[in-house]
Enzyme design. Structure first.
Site, mmCIF file in Angstrom:
data_model
loop_
_atom_site.group_PDB
_atom_site.id
_atom_site.type_symbol
_atom_site.label_atom_id
_atom_site.label_comp_id
_atom_site.label_asym_id
_atom_site.label_seq_id
_atom_site.Cartn_x
_atom_site.Cartn_y
_atom_site.Cartn_z
ATOM 1 N N ASP A 172 0.925 -1.329 -0.131
ATOM 2 C CA ASP A 172 0.155 0.334 0.166
ATOM 3 C C ASP A 172 0.402 0.795 -0.056
ATOM 4 O OD1 ASP A 172 -2.379 -1.590 -0.377
ATOM 5 O OD2 ASP A 172 -1.965 -1.374 2.162
ATOM 6 N N ASP A 220 1.592 -1.881 5.163
ATOM 7 C CA ASP A 220 -0.089 -2.472 4.494
ATOM 8 C C ASP A 220 -0.638 -1.767 5.378
ATOM 9 O OD1 ASP A 220 -1.637 -4.698 2.835
ATOM 10 O OD2 ASP A 220 -1.780 -4.942 4.496
ATOM 11 N N LYS A 245 -5.231 -1.529 6.533
ATOM 12 C CA LYS A 245 -6.457 -2.230 6.298
ATOM 13 C C LYS A 245 -7.702 -0.919 7.577
ATOM 14 C CE LYS A 245 -5.526 -5.748 3.528
ATOM 15 N NZ LYS A 245 -4.243 -4.879 2.724
#
Length: 582
Positions: free
Chosen positions: A452, A470, A472
């Protein structure tokens, strides 16, 4: 005295904010629907509805409602319902029939809803809480009776009595500084919460500058638009139709992760007519100031605490007005407490800044505020106990009190981090936090076969490092499943091997050659399960250390770095295969 309107039940309505309804002529037609003496009303009853509404879709009920005296139209009958698929839509709402679509003789339920919101927001129609109906106001009757030469002034005054429209025109007051919808959106409404989140203009400019693919650029321009950006664009279009604002191109220069980027974006610019009108309505001449129209519903738009926020802000504004427009923050705190709401001064101050962004003329002093506007009275509907805050709001208030230098609009990350539907916006806002508030270099990546984002340092006299990130957005705490662990292992391996035959995206070239140390980091709302064990599994296979960063921790750490309490070297010390330690 603050009074509540007692209602047995209340269908929540999204009043106060409008998207995608901008045709002034259609607005006038919608208002005329509520005046049985207008030509348009009669044509709607006798020609339009009979020709486009089927018997089974409520034709008779609509006509009977429009012929009633007095005329008060129920929300459901006005808006109608949606159809799936949209291509199979039929007209089953009065306002659907009143507004002509681009390809059909009517519009769907969503545009119809926004036209009703618009007419309500500018004071042409009023809402009756007792029976969920709308009826015309004196201002609305003025519009329906006005000739063409009178209409423009009525429309200008009505639209600018809506605080967000005044806010947009005020932000554009300098003709030498046109603003994009993103720049306008980030200064509109109650920043730091779910209903008023904006795409960072830095991220958009950087993304556009990084790609020459026409399809991708078009997708960024059309898809990367938050609620606040849509509100700003819609309002600016109203002002444009009235000749107060015009569109132009703006060359935007930003720094994203310390790198400069340039891009030409569409923007809005005040016109000479707009400057003249703005001077008049601010009372700087013989013209008197306009009364601002507010409603309980405009004080919050989304989230589990929407009604609580509406109540708190309604009580706050009413208390300011009742104290002759000047009141101490401590007195506001007392008023809220009397009504069952325990709030900190920091929270109240953020609400006051929200009133400024809403479009109210508020002077903020060290310990008090002064309201320099006349505000219309409005109802506070009370249908259940709204004084209980959610866990998320309590957490947000606790973080707010601890922030010393970090802008409070980053509090919206607490909303985004628990909403999987907003994952891309969460990624962009979180990267914005690390890059532009903490001083990291790097960029948001995303997309297939890429992490990301990446972060890295460029500190003199320090051993610099990079981080593979990363992120989420997840509703109930992120448990770092095996698939996500494996994906991070692949990213680490990609960066170690740097073989474009393994991964053709070559995302690792974004890291500078001087870096010798790397880490990995997961960012989410919260984590659950045995996170240290899972992080250690990644370490054992890759020999790269990592961490899991809850979003509250990210905000507090960013504030420490921005306040110069923590260095980026010290940030590195908290990465030790556990949830981040600080």
């Amino acid at each position: 005295m603050i009074e509540f309107l007692s209602v047995a039940t209340k269908d929540t309505r999204a009043f106060g904010w409008v998207q995608d309804a901008s045709n002034i002529d259609s607005l006038c037609d919608v208002v005329a629907v509520f005046d049985s003496k207008t030509e348009f009303h009669n044509r709607l009853v006798n020609e339009i509805i009979p020709s486009i509404v089927l018997k089974n879709d409520g034709r008779k009920e609509m006509i009977e409602a429009l012929n009633a005296n007095p005329l008060a139209l129920k929300y459901r009958l006005l808006i109608g319902t949606s159809f799936t698929p949209r291509s199979a839509s039929r007209c089953n709402g009065i306002i659907q029939a009143a507004v002509k679509g681009q390809k059909r003789a009517f519009v769907g339920d969503w545009p119809a809803d926004n036209f009703v919101r618009w007419a309500h927001a500018v004071g042409f129609i009023k809402y009756n809480y007792s029976d969920d109906t709308f009826s015309i106001t004196e201002k609305g009757l003025e519009l329906t009776k006005a000739n063409e030469s009178e209409k423009e002034n009525l429309l200008i005054n009505a639209i600018l009595s809506y605080p967000p429209a005044f806010r947009i025109l005020s932000l554009l007051s300098n003709p030498d500084n046109p603003l994009t919808k993103f720049e306008l959106g980030e200064k509109l409404g109650f920043t730091g919460e779910e209903g008023f989140i904006c795409y960072p203009v830095r991220s958009i400019v950087a993304a556009l500058a990084e790609t020459s693919d026409k399809e991708e650029r078009s997708k960024i321009r059309s898809d990367w638009e938050s609620s606040s950006d849509k509100y700003a664009r819609t309002i600016a279009q109203w002002l444009g139709h009235l000749g107060l604002v015009k569109t132009c191109k703006k060359e935007v220069t930003v720094k994203y992760g310390h790198q400069p980027y340039f891009e030409s974006l569409g923007a809005f610019q005040i016109t000479p007519k707009g400057e003249r009108v703005l001077r008049n309505i601010t009372g700087n001449s013989k013209h008197s100031k306009l009364e601002k129209i507010v409603s309980y519903e405009m004080f919050a738009t989304k989230g589990s605490d929407r009604e609580y926020l509406r109540l708190r802000r309604s009580l706050t504004l009413k208390a300011v007005v009742e104290n002759k427009n000047k009141i101490a923050f401590s007195k506001l705190q007392d008023v809220l407490k009397i009504n069952g709401l325990e709030e900190s001064i920091e929270t109240i101050k953020d609400d006051i800044l929200g009133f400024v962004n809403l479009g109210l003329n508020v002077e903020v002093n060290a310990d008090s505020i002064v309201l320099k506007d006349t505000v219309s009275d409005f109802s506070i509907p009370m249908y259940k106990d709204l004084t209980v805050k959610s866990k998320l709001s309590k957490e947000k208030d606790e973080v707010r009190k601890q922030l010393k230098t970090l802008p409070h609009d980053y509090l919206s990350l607490l909303d985004l981090a628990f909403d999987s539907a907003q994952n891309r916006l969460f990624e962009m806002r979180a990267m914005d936090l690390f890059l532009n508030e903490c001083g990291f270099y790097g960029r948001h990546l995303g997309g297939a076969n890429k992490p990301d984002g990446i972060l890295y340092t460029d500190e003199p006299n320090d051993e610099n490092y990079g981080i593979i990130v990363d992120m989420k957005a997840y509703s109930n705490g992120y448990n770092l499943p095996i698939g996500q662990q494996d994906e991070m292992k692949r990213y680490i391996s990609n960066n170690q091997k740097r073989d474009d035959k393994i991964n053709s995206t070559k995302w690792w070239v974004e890291f500078p050659d001087y870096l010798k140390k790397y880490y990995f980091m997961f960012v989410s709302g919260s984590f659950k399960g045995d996170i240290p064990e899972k992080l250690n599994k990644i370490y054992l296979e890759t020999k790269v250390n990592g961490t899991a960063m809850p979003i509250v921790t990210a905000l507090l750490v960013a504030d420490k770095i921005k306040s110069k309490i923590m260095t980026l070297k010290e940030f590195e010390n908290g990465i030790c295969n556990t949830e981040y330690l600080y």
